[in-house]
Design an enzyme around this catalytic site. Structure first.
Site, mmCIF file in Angstrom:
data_model
loop_
_atom_site.group_PDB
_atom_site.id
_atom_site.type_symbol
_atom_site.label_atom_id
_atom_site.label_comp_id
_atom_site.label_asym_id
_atom_site.label_seq_id
_atom_site.Cartn_x
_atom_site.Cartn_y
_atom_site.Cartn_z
ATOM 1 C CB ILE A 17 -0.901 -0.033 1.253
ATOM 2 C CG1 ILE A 17 -2.007 -1.069 1.045
ATOM 3 C CG2 ILE A 17 -1.459 1.341 1.571
ATOM 4 C CD1 ILE A 17 -2.799 -1.366 2.288
ATOM 5 C CE LYS A 18 2.594 7.647 -3.040
ATOM 6 N NZ LYS A 18 2.369 8.450 -1.814
ATOM 7 C CD1 TRP A 19 2.552 2.276 3.904
ATOM 8 C CD2 TRP A 19 0.534 2.446 4.837
ATOM 9 N NE1 TRP A 19 2.160 1.013 4.247
ATOM 10 C CE2 TRP A 19 0.917 1.081 4.834
ATOM 11 C CE3 TRP A 19 -0.703 2.790 5.374
ATOM 12 C CZ2 TRP A 19 0.112 0.072 5.345
ATOM 13 C CZ3 TRP A 19 -1.506 1.792 5.892
ATOM 14 C CH2 TRP A 19 -1.109 0.442 5.874
ATOM 15 C CD GLU A 34 -1.080 9.248 -2.004
ATOM 16 O OE1 GLU A 34 -0.657 8.776 -0.930
ATOM 17 O OE2 GLU A 34 -0.481 10.139 -2.614
ATOM 18 N N GLY A 35 -2.994 4.791 -3.462
ATOM 19 C CA GLY A 35 -2.388 4.040 -4.555
ATOM 20 C C GLY A 35 -1.553 2.905 -3.997
#
Ligand code: MN
Length: 767
Positions: free
Chosen positions: A484-486, A629-630
């Site tokens: 996960i893009k934190w 977010e991405g």
């Protein structure tokens, strides 16, 4: 003819006697011919007998009469003949040592037809430089059988990485010589040769034997290894033999053996032609010297001591279950060491130092100390086999030492001092260098002390993280892992014993903003390290709320911070490790850094592991559904480049966002008359500003009040851009110090943002 001839060789006067005496009656060879031969061969034979203790077999009245087997150099020998004393069980024997042509001629004049050197030089008496297999066929055997065994033994020895050389014995058989490095004792060499010979004979039972008793050989060829003992000798290369045709023990190539008809074929009459054609084929024999090796089946015979030391190791392990190495080789002492990271029931490091064929081992719970004078507990464990130096793998559950094992550092150890209760040494490897001392305190318990400072430059400096490239697509291939893009504050976490220092992406220390992250010993198994991660705030569903974590960043005053910790605690998701227990690990591949991060981190605290997945598409879909977010795609094979942006990591976002700087803001009107209208945003490139338009959505009232308060305390500035802009008269320009994050749909043809939405201020980017 006179009984004596006076001559001079190497400036040394020699008196030669009885030159016309026939020493080989059958072929009528005189002493003069013998002296002539040795004088000619001297420059070559010196390479094989020079500076070695010699045993001589003298035939003063010819080969058919009495021979004198002489070890002791005669007392009447000239003073320029060197002596080397060797202690035998009952007496000290001074052996003759020859190292020039005059000496060779002197021997010939004594009718010392056969010259038998020892297997070591007088300069290094403790260490032989070769070993010998004397292939001795039974009486009347066919020479082709000898050849066959010789070739078999050659292949056998080559399979142990030895380079065997061969010479005729000048009698019935052949001699196989194996050059070794001069690092082994005679006993070590003999034990090793015994092991090899036993195994070879076991594999060639029908044709070979180790039995010295002639009548117990059963018509088999003797593999005579008994000449390898200290102070034993074998006839030299290029020595004459006391055989009727004055045969010469001659070095040959393995190809020449093919056509050889008998071991006595090369003799005093044809040696010149042989040498003219081939030269000394043993000229470079020393270049093939290797350390002794020993086959695993022979280990029991060969190194009882090593086996005894490894008893405990063997006893504790079931090799049907553990992937750990079974001892196989008995290598020489090469002063190697390794440090392994072992994720057993307690994470610890294992230090292993090569000593006398095994690895002395200590488990060091806290790792090797990284500061001078620091002492750590080191628990001595069972000696490990040499093969353990490189062992990496997973010891299965239920087995001794269950858990993962990695090589953390590997190199050379130089011993400074070694006693039973204290070892002082220097470790040198590309990963780890240091001067250490181990002291025994009680039983298995030792202390390890560092005697010099370690290089901890990285640990003690503010460094910048590696940055990712943007990708529109999800890369495929097994070398990628996905996470996960934190959506939070990118941070480097420095763990320094009990203290944690947190640095923002721009290198600013922000530790004081997050007192709930001061939990070094609660969160980490390790004592010092640098971790890369993202500090986030989460809503009830566990979604990161960017604006919440940003507000934590500009909370001021201890009391406000404490109350923010209570209302809005942060978590830190870690995804990389740059430094670990005294070692910079940036050059290790990401996979290993991820593994080491995982074992360094304790469970159930504010620091969490950013979980990785191998299915990028599935993670992408899940993250999109959760409105995150991405995702990130990371190449598992790549190192970490401090402060660099590269494509080792790729960010794949659902919507585009950009970090921009605030150049000014417009006064509000209508609903917003007490607030502001919009922010003028731009990015800077080498001192010039790229205007991106205004952002006026994405704020609720509370957010606008908070942002306005910050805008109002900024210094006013002149207009920094050249564009004509709307609402210029309502704009207040400020010194561009503030950053914010803006989401947008696309770029307009003027280069401004279409549908920009304010996501939050970015104080972490302020320098
Ligand atoms: Mn261990």
């Amino acid at each position: 003819m006179s009984k004596y001839i006076h001559t001079e060789v190497d400036g040394i006067k020699l008196k030669l006697s009885n030159l016309s005496k026939i020493l080989y009656p059958e072929s009528g060879i005189t002493k003069a011919e013998v002296i002539q031969y040795y004088m000619t061969i001297a420059p070559i034979i010196i390479n094989h007998i020079g500076n070695r203790p010699l045993t001589l077999i003298r035939y003063p009245d010819g080969i058919e009469k009495n021979k004198f087997y002489s070890k002791s150099c005669p007392e009447w020998a000239p003073s320029w003949i060197k002596r080397q004393e060797i202690q035998h069980s009952e007496e000290m024997i001074p052996y003759a040592v020859i190292n020039n042509t005059a000496g060779v001629v002197w021997l010939a004049n004594l009718a010392a037809l056969e010259i038998h050197p020892m297997q070591m030089l007088t300069t290094k008496m403790e260490n032989p430089d070769h070993f010998i297999f004397d292939i001795d066929p039974p009486e009347g055997a066919d020479f082709s059988d000898v050849k066959q065994i010789a070739y078999k033994l050659k292949r056998f020895l080559e399979s142990y990485n030895y380079t065997p050389f061969i010479k005729t014995s000048g009698s019935k058989g052949v001699h196989i010589i194996v050059p070794i490095i001069t690092q082994h004792t005679h006993d070590e060499m003999v034990e090793c040769v015994k092991g090899l010979a036993k195994l070879f004979v076991q594999q060639n039972k029908d044709s070979s034997t180790l039995n010295l008793q002639k009548n117990n050989r059963d018509g088999k060829t003797l593999i005579d290894i008994y000449r390898n003992h200290m102070a034993q000798t074998t006839v030299s290369a290029y020595s004459l033999r006391a055989k009727p045709n004055a045969s010469i023990s001659t070095p040959i190539t393995w190809d020449q053996l093919e056509n050889l008809k008998h071991s006595t074929e090369i003799n005093i009459r044809n040696i010149d032609a042989h040498l003219e054609k081939y030269g000394d084929v043993w000229k470079d024999i020393r270049k093939s010297a290797v350390p002794l090796h020993t086959h695993h089946q022979a280990i029991r015979e060969i190194n009882k001591e090593v086996e005894k030391k490894l008893e405990s190791y063997l006893h504790k392990r079931d090799f049907g279950k553990t992937p750990e190495p079974r001892p196989q080789l008995n290598l020489t002492n090469q002063n190697r060491f390794s440090v392994q990271l072992h994720n057993a029931s307690n994470l610890h490091y294992d230090l292993r130092l090569e000593d006398q064929g095994v690895l002395l081992s200590w488990a060091i719970p806290k790792g090797l100390p990284h500061r001078k004078g620091i002492k750590r507990l080191a628990i001595q464990t069972e000696d490990h086999p040499m093969e353990y130096l490189d062992f990496e793998g997973v010891i299965p559950k239920g087995e001794y030492g269950a858990g993962e094992m990695w090589v953390f550092a590997k190199g050379q150890v130089s011993w400074i001092k070694k006693t039973d209760s204290s070892h002082e040494f220097i470790l040198d490897s590309k990963q780890l260098k240091g001067h250490f001392k181990l002291y025994k305190t009680k039983g298995e318990q030792w202390l390890i002390e560092r005697k010099n400072e370690a290089d901890a430059t990285l640990l003690n400096s503010s460094i910048k993280p590696q940055l990712a490239d943007v990708s529109k697509t999800i890369p495929s291939g097994i070398q990628y892992s996905f996470e996960i893009k934190w959506d939070g504050i990118r941070s480097l976490i420095h763990v320094l014993d009990d203290q944690i220092k947190i640095y923002s992406r721009s290198g600013r220390e922000i530790s004081n903003q997050f007192p709930e992250l001061q939990i070094a010993s609660e969160a980490f198994h390790i004592e010092n390290g640098i971790f890369d991660g993202e500090i986030i705030s989460m809503d009830k569903e566990g979604r990161p709320i960017f604006s919440d974590v940003i507000s934590r960043l500009h909370t001021k005053g201890e009391r406000s911070i404490q109350s923010a910790v209570h209302k809005n605690p942060v978590y830190c998701y870690l995804f990389d490790c740059l430094f670990l227990d005294g070692r910079n690990i940036c050059n290790e591949p990401l996979k290993k850094r991820q593994d080491w991060l995982a074992v360094s981190l304790k469970k159930n605290n504010q620091f969490r592991l950013s979980e990785t997945m191998s299915d990028g598409k599935a993670l992408f879909d899940a993250a999109k559904n959760m409105n995150l977010e991405g995702i990130m795609a990371k190449d598992l094979t790549k190192p970490y480049e401090v402060g660099n942006r590269n494509n080792y990591w790729l960010k794949i976002k659902f919507r585009d966002t950009i970090s921009v700087q605030i150049l000014g803001y417009t006064r509000g009107n209508g609903d917003r008359s007490n607030l502001f209208g919009a922010l003028h945003i731009a990015t800077e490139n080498n001192g010039s500003w790229n205007y991106l338009g205004k952002v006026g959505t994405g704020f609720d009232e509370a957010k606008m009040i908070e942002v306005l308060a910050i805008l109002k305390v900024q210094d006013e500035s002149k207009k920094l851009i050249t564009e004509n802009i709307e609402e210029a008269h309502r704009t207040i320009w400020i010194t561009p110090k503030l950053w914010c994050e803006v989401q947008y749909a696309s770029l307009t043809n003027k280069g401004t943002l279409r549908e920009p939405v304010f996501l939050g201020l970015r104080p972490d980017l302020e320098s």
